[in-house]
Design an enzyme around this catalytic site. Structure first.
Site, PDB file in Angstrom:
ATOM      1  CB  SER A   1      -0.857   0.064   1.282  1.00 29.89           C
ATOM      2  OG  SER A   1      -1.697   1.349   1.446  1.00 29.89           O
TER       3      SER A   1
ATOM      4  CE1 TYR B   1      -3.894  -1.974   5.878  1.00 31.77           C
ATOM      5  CE2 TYR B   1      -3.429   0.424   5.099  1.00 31.77           C
ATOM      6  CZ  TYR B   1      -3.906  -1.056   4.662  1.00 31.77           C
ATOM      7  OH  TYR B   1      -3.911  -1.561   3.348  1.00 31.77           O
TER       8      TYR B   1
HETATM    9  O1  NJP Z   1     -10.252  -5.096   0.663  1.00 36.19           O
HETATM   10  P1  NJP Z   1     -11.590  -6.175   0.688  1.00 36.19           P
HETATM   11  P2  NJP Z   1      -9.243  -4.844  -0.476  1.00 36.19           P
HETATM   12  N1  NJP Z   1      -7.573 -14.946   5.877  1.00 36.19           N
HETATM   13  O2  NJP Z   1     -11.803  -5.807   2.349  1.00 36.19           O
HETATM   14  C1  NJP Z   1      -9.493 -11.275   2.962  1.00 36.19           C
HETATM   15  C2  NJP Z   1      -4.792  -3.767   0.248  1.00 36.19           C
HETATM   16  N2  NJP Z   1      -4.818  -2.395   0.053  1.00 36.19           N
HETATM   17  O3  NJP Z   1      -9.511  -5.935  -1.867  1.00 36.19           O
HETATM   18  O4  NJP Z   1     -11.559 -13.930   4.788  1.00 36.19           O
HETATM   19  C3  NJP Z   1      -8.040 -14.917   4.613  1.00 36.19           C
HETATM   20  O5  NJP Z   1     -12.530  -5.926   0.068  1.00 36.19           O
HETATM   21  C4  NJP Z   1     -10.946 -11.170   2.829  1.00 36.19           C
HETATM   22  O6  NJP Z   1     -11.574 -12.317   2.833  1.00 36.19           O
HETATM   23  P3  NJP Z   1     -12.520 -13.018   3.936  1.00 36.19           P
HETATM   24  C5  NJP Z   1      -5.284  -4.144   1.587  1.00 36.19           C
HETATM   25  O7  NJP Z   1      -4.353  -3.903   2.849  1.00 36.19           O
HETATM   26  C6  NJP Z   1      -6.045  -1.708  -0.259  1.00 36.19           C
HETATM   27  O8  NJP Z   1      -9.126  -3.381  -0.808  1.00 36.19           O
HETATM   28  O9  NJP Z   1     -13.605 -13.701   2.944  1.00 36.19           O
HETATM   29  N3  NJP Z   1      -8.439 -13.812   3.829  1.00 36.19           N
HETATM   30  C7  NJP Z   1     -11.222 -10.457   1.302  1.00 36.19           C
HETATM   31  O10 NJP Z   1     -11.297 -11.363   0.451  1.00 36.19           O
HETATM   32  C8  NJP Z   1      -5.396  -5.945   1.270  1.00 36.19           C
HETATM   33  O11 NJP Z   1      -4.085  -6.133   1.462  1.00 36.19           O
HETATM   34  C9  NJP Z   1      -6.582  -0.408  -0.533  1.00 36.19           C
HETATM   35  O12 NJP Z   1     -13.056 -12.058   4.643  1.00 36.19           O
HETATM   36  C10 NJP Z   1      -8.556 -12.746   4.522  1.00 36.19           C
HETATM   37  C11 NJP Z   1      -9.876  -9.790   1.287  1.00 36.19           C
HETATM   38  O13 NJP Z   1      -8.998 -10.121   2.330  1.00 36.19           O
HETATM   39  C12 NJP Z   1      -5.330  -5.728  -0.298  1.00 36.19           C
HETATM   40  O14 NJP Z   1      -5.213  -4.552  -0.644  1.00 36.19           O
HETATM   41  C13 NJP Z   1      -5.614   0.354  -0.500  1.00 36.19           C
HETATM   42  C14 NJP Z   1      -8.166 -12.545   6.024  1.00 36.19           C
HETATM   43  C15 NJP Z   1     -10.013  -8.160   1.631  1.00 36.19           C
HETATM   44  O15 NJP Z   1     -10.801  -7.673   0.494  1.00 36.19           O
HETATM   45  C16 NJP Z   1      -6.821  -6.349  -0.536  1.00 36.19           C
HETATM   46  O16 NJP Z   1      -8.047  -5.358  -0.010  1.00 36.19           O
HETATM   47  C17 NJP Z   1      -4.200  -0.171  -0.378  1.00 36.19           C
HETATM   48  C18 NJP Z   1      -7.818 -13.828   6.671  1.00 36.19           C
HETATM   49  N4  NJP Z   1      -7.325 -13.740   7.986  1.00 36.19           N
HETATM   50  C19 NJP Z   1      -4.020  -1.595  -0.241  1.00 36.19           C
HETATM   51  N5  NJP Z   1      -8.515 -11.230   6.481  1.00 36.19           N
HETATM   52  C20 NJP Z   1      -8.018   0.142  -0.666  1.00 36.19           C
HETATM   53  N6  NJP Z   1      -8.829  -0.790  -0.614  1.00 36.19           N
HETATM   54  O17 NJP Z   1      -8.111   1.204  -0.539  1.00 36.19           O
HETATM   55  C21 NJP Z   1      -8.949 -10.784   5.099  1.00 36.19           C
HETATM   56  O18 NJP Z   1      -3.201   0.550  -0.540  1.00 36.19           O
HETATM   57  N7  NJP Z   1      -9.085 -11.548   4.236  1.00 36.19           N
END
Ligand code: NJP
Length: 251
Positions: free
Chosen positions: A139, A152
């Site tokens: 990020s 974060y």
């Molecule tokens: O967020 P979201 P993003 N084990 O909430 C999964 C980075 N990022 O796509 O387990 C396995 O729509 C969760 O799955 P579930 C951010 O830091 C974002 O934006 O079913 N999976 C879901 O599929 C992250 O690293 C922005 O809840 C786990 C996914 O993660 C990445 O982009 C900006 C889990 C999250 O989907 C994807 O985030 C930036 C676990 N313990 C960086 N915990 C932004 N959106 O602005 C969560 O700079 N997940």
């Protein structure tokens, strides 16, 4: 998009049930990759399956904070030549003085330990084959901290350091490591950060055009499809209306 053929290459995407991970699964499927997809919400992964065309798809429950879950997942991903370490989250915007330890732990366990764990499980086979690409989803928060984001931002700065350390550790193996670092992307990220407060989450993206999950997925697809001698180590992408973690042009 021109580039190396990835037809039939197995790719792992963590956190593929939403946002950037789901879009990355679609983008890699379009490039012909077979997919191993993991997340805690398996029903959401299953809902994605019809959008992935006729590549092979394995859908598995994965909680990156659990060593057992990661091991069971990795056992079904032994052929993986691409690992997209995308699972991640932010929890809250409390300043350090009011920070909650459980929020800190959840971010560190997911964004750092989880990413390291999956990497350790899948990397030895890549080293054996002398082929593989690891894409960490970092990020811009890892480049520049902002108030309320201490932990974060620290996790994403850590992802940047892990990427660089791996580059050194893997020099000479043929394995590539990349850190894709987006600015604001409209996904479920803010909904999770604000623990389901949809109105608060909506305001984050108000008055400007944020990146879409597809924008970031295309960047990831570009990184993995470069010819084998090209390692895009760091790829920073912002919305045009965002110039730093704190500078937004809102209308
Ligand atoms: O967020 P979201 P993003 N084990 O909430 C999964 C980075 N990022 O796509 O387990 C396995 O729509 C969760 O799955 P579930 C951010 O830091 C974002 O934006 O079913 N999976 C879901 O599929 C992250 O690293 C922005 O809840 C786990 C996914 O993660 C990445 O982009 C900006 C889990 C999250 O989907 C994807 O985030 C930036 C676990 N313990 C960086 N915990 C932004 N959106 O602005 C969560 O700079 N997940």
């Amino acid at each position: 998009m021109s580039g190396m053929s990835l037809q039939g290459t197995w790719a792992v995407v963590t956190g593929a049930s939403a946002g950037i991970g789901a879009a990355t699964a679609r983008a890699l499927a379009r490039l012909g990759c077979n997919l191993v997809l993991g997340a805690r919400r398996v029903d959401r992964l299953e809902a994605l399956r019809p959008e992935l065309g006729d590549v092979e798809v394995r859908i598995l429950s994965l909680d990156v904070t659990s060593p057992e879950s990661c091991e069971a997942f990795a056992a079904h991903a032994t052929e993986a030549e691409i690992l997209v370490n995308n699972a991640g989250l932010a929890r809250g915007v409390d300043p350090v003085a009011q920070g909650r330890e459980e929020d800190w732990r959840e971010m560190i366990e997911t964004n750092l330990v989880g990413l390291l764990r999956l990497t350790r499980l899948l990397l030895p086979r890549m080293i054996e084959r002398r082929r593989g690409t690891i894409v960490n989803v970092g990020s811009v928060a890892g480049l520049e901290a902002y108030p309320g984001g201490a932990v974060y931002c620290a996790t994403k700065a850590g992802v940047r350091s892990i990427t660089k350390a791996l580059r050194h550790e893997l020099l000479g193996t043929g394995i590539r490591v990349a850190n894709v670092e987006p600015g604001a992307v409209e996904t479920e990220f803010s909904l999770v950060r604000f623990s389901g407060d949809a109105e608060r989450a909506r305001k984050v993206y108000e008055g400007f055009t944020p990146l879409t999950a597809e924008d970031v997925a295309e960047a990831i697809a570009f990184v993995v499809s470069r010819p084998p001698h090209v390692n895009i180590e760091e790829l920073v992408l912002y919305p045009t209306a965002q110039a730093s973690t704190m500078a937004f042009h809102r209308q």
